[in-house]
Write a protein that holds these residues in place. Sequence first.
Motif, mmCIF file in Angstrom:
data_model
loop_
_atom_site.group_PDB
_atom_site.id
_atom_site.type_symbol
_atom_site.label_atom_id
_atom_site.label_comp_id
_atom_site.label_asym_id
_atom_site.label_seq_id
_atom_site.Cartn_x
_atom_site.Cartn_y
_atom_site.Cartn_z
ATOM 1 N N TYR A 182 0.879 -1.174 0.000
ATOM 2 C CA TYR A 182 0.000 0.000 0.000
ATOM 3 C C TYR A 182 0.914 1.220 0.000
ATOM 4 O O TYR A 182 1.646 1.453 0.955
ATOM 5 C CB TYR A 182 -0.911 -0.018 1.229
ATOM 6 N N HIS A 205 0.335 7.199 1.839
ATOM 7 C CA HIS A 205 -0.949 7.915 1.843
ATOM 8 C C HIS A 205 -1.236 8.443 3.244
ATOM 9 O O HIS A 205 -0.557 8.069 4.196
ATOM 10 C CB HIS A 205 -2.084 6.968 1.416
ATOM 11 N N ASP A 211 -4.654 8.662 5.900
ATOM 12 C CA ASP A 211 -5.980 8.040 5.996
ATOM 13 C C ASP A 211 -7.098 9.077 5.934
ATOM 14 O O ASP A 211 -8.248 8.719 5.668
ATOM 15 C CB ASP A 211 -6.095 7.240 7.300
ATOM 16 N N HIS A 255 1.848 7.302 5.675
ATOM 17 C CA HIS A 255 2.435 5.985 5.946
ATOM 18 C C HIS A 255 2.296 5.106 4.715
ATOM 19 O O HIS A 255 1.530 5.420 3.808
ATOM 20 C CB HIS A 255 1.761 5.335 7.166
HETATM 21 FE FE LIG Z 1 -3.516 3.899 5.936
#
Ligand SMILES: [Fe+2]
Length: 185
Positions: free
Chosen positions: A96, A99, A101, A160
């Motif tokens: 991932y 980004h 959240d 993160h």
């Molecule tokens: Fe996240």
Amino acid sequence: MLPDLFPLTVLTPLLDNLTQLDTSAFKPAAIGRHKTQQVIDTIRGDKICWLNKSMSFASTYFDWSEQLRQAVNRYFFLGLFDYETMFAYYEPGAFYKRHVDAFKGQSNRKLTSILYLNPNWQPGDGGELLMYQADETTPFETVEPRFGTMVIFLSERFPHEVLPSHKDRYSLTGWYRINEGIPLD
Ligand SMILES: [Fe+2]
Ligand SMILES: O=C(O)CCC(=O)C(=O)O
């Protein structure tokens, strides 16, 4: 980061039940909400399943999350209102990209919690969570997704990313939200 937060007597049945969930309940994780939501597998490759209170095997986890909500409100006056949580599965190769959240003022997500559920995680298995300060490119924290480790951070504050995982990687990610009130004018 809180290592070994939960005892094995809580973690083991939680993982067993989660991995027995009907995989048709899993969907590729998407990015964005509502109309802008889309699945872009070059950004994230996990599969997710939202948890709900009727999953009785998760009640200890929900109870603990509620206690944390109340404690955080008591000490930090964040006004956390409710909690949503999903089980995430990263198959080997999944990652991932960096980004946040929640974007400031654009979301009601305030606090992120992640509980890792990977027994026997070894250095070299990948899947580490890298935590950054604002625009910095060097992480201030690298978290191995070890069984029972929990990470809690302000959703709007810390970018993160999840590095590619070399093994099956399981986690429970939750967001505490504030009540979206009607703005005063
Ligand atoms: Fe996240
Ligand atoms: O599983 C992780 O370590 C992070 C997951 C994440 O960043 C997310 O789901 O927003």
